[in-house]
Write an enzyme that holds these catalytic residues in place. Structure first.
Site, PDB file in Angstrom:
ATOM      1  N   CYS A   1       1.201  -1.359   0.050  1.00 42.50           N
ATOM      2  CA  CYS A   1      -0.072   0.285   0.023  1.00 42.50           C
ATOM      3  C   CYS A   1       1.103   1.129  -0.387  1.00 42.50           C
ATOM      4  O   CYS A   1       2.121   1.483  -0.018  1.00 42.50           O
ATOM      5  CB  CYS A   1      -1.058  -0.083   1.236  1.00 42.50           C
ATOM      6  SG  CYS A   1       0.035   0.299   3.227  1.00 42.50           S
TER       7      CYS A   1
ATOM      8  N   CYS B   1      -4.102  -0.604  -2.065  1.00 41.45           N
ATOM      9  CA  CYS B   1      -4.768   0.423  -1.672  1.00 41.45           C
ATOM     10  C   CYS B   1      -4.440   0.885  -3.937  1.00 41.45           C
ATOM     11  O   CYS B   1      -3.408   0.087  -4.350  1.00 41.45           O
ATOM     12  CB  CYS B   1      -3.866   1.286  -1.304  1.00 41.45           C
ATOM     13  SG  CYS B   1      -2.310   1.874  -1.718  1.00 41.45           S
TER      14      CYS B   1
ATOM     15  N   CYS C   1       3.415   0.189  -8.455  1.00 39.86           N
ATOM     16  CA  CYS C   1       4.322  -0.992  -8.064  1.00 39.86           C
ATOM     17  C   CYS C   1       5.093  -1.758  -9.922  1.00 39.86           C
ATOM     18  O   CYS C   1       4.781  -1.157 -10.469  1.00 39.86           O
ATOM     19  CB  CYS C   1       2.957  -1.774  -8.213  1.00 39.86           C
ATOM     20  SG  CYS C   1       3.896  -3.922  -7.967  1.00 39.86           S
TER      21      CYS C   1
END
Length: 156
Positions: free
Chosen positions: A10, A84, A91
């Site tokens: 997150c 999230c 990412c």
């Protein structure tokens, strides 16, 4: 076969991904290597996240601490689970092309402190627990966890 390796992500790594890491470690009964990290980690784990883990799930949260995503870049994971939307967008690519899963949860730390915030943390933790139980029942995940349990029994 190697142990199942899971990374929860997150943004701040102070609430949702910390909850996910601790809950999955408990639900998997230690049969997986589980980590969490953030794209912009906070200085500390949110105290309400720790309180919910300890009081509602009987998980010792004392050792939890935020970690930066960069600490794990280059490591092999079977699953990268973002919790999230901002982390899902940021990412990076990991080696071995791990399976990516996205479970979107609103940040409970953004709720006004007090009873409403505590309920928001509990709702996220309960939601994560439910999703994990379903995910862990999928043959690909269940078989990996069961293999590790069998390996543990044979080595004793």
């Amino acid at each position: 076969m190697n142990r199942l390796r899971v990374l929860f992500l997150c943004t701040a790594n102070s609430a949702r991904s910390q909850l996910a890491e601790a809950l999955f470690r408990q639900l998997s009964r230690g049969r997986a290597d589980v980590f969490s990290a953030g794209t912009q980690p906070a200085a500390a784990v949110h105290p309400t996240a720790k309180a919910v883990l300890e009081e509602k799930f009987q998980i010792d949260a004392a050792a939890l601490q935020p970690k930066h995503l960069n600490q794990f870049v280059g490591e092999q994971f079977d699953y990268i689970i973002t919790v999230c939307d901002r982390a899902a967008e940021a990412c990076p690519v990991f080696p071995g092309d791990p399976e990516r899963i996205h479970w979107s949860y609103a940040d409970p730390a953004a709720v006004e402190p007090g009873t409403a915030q505590r309920l928001a943390f509990e709702k996220v933790a309960s939601g994560l627990t439910g999703r994990m139980r379903i995910w862990m029942a999928l043959p690909a995940v269940k078989n990996r966890l069961d293999e590790d349990e069998g390996d543990s029994r044979r080595s004793v």
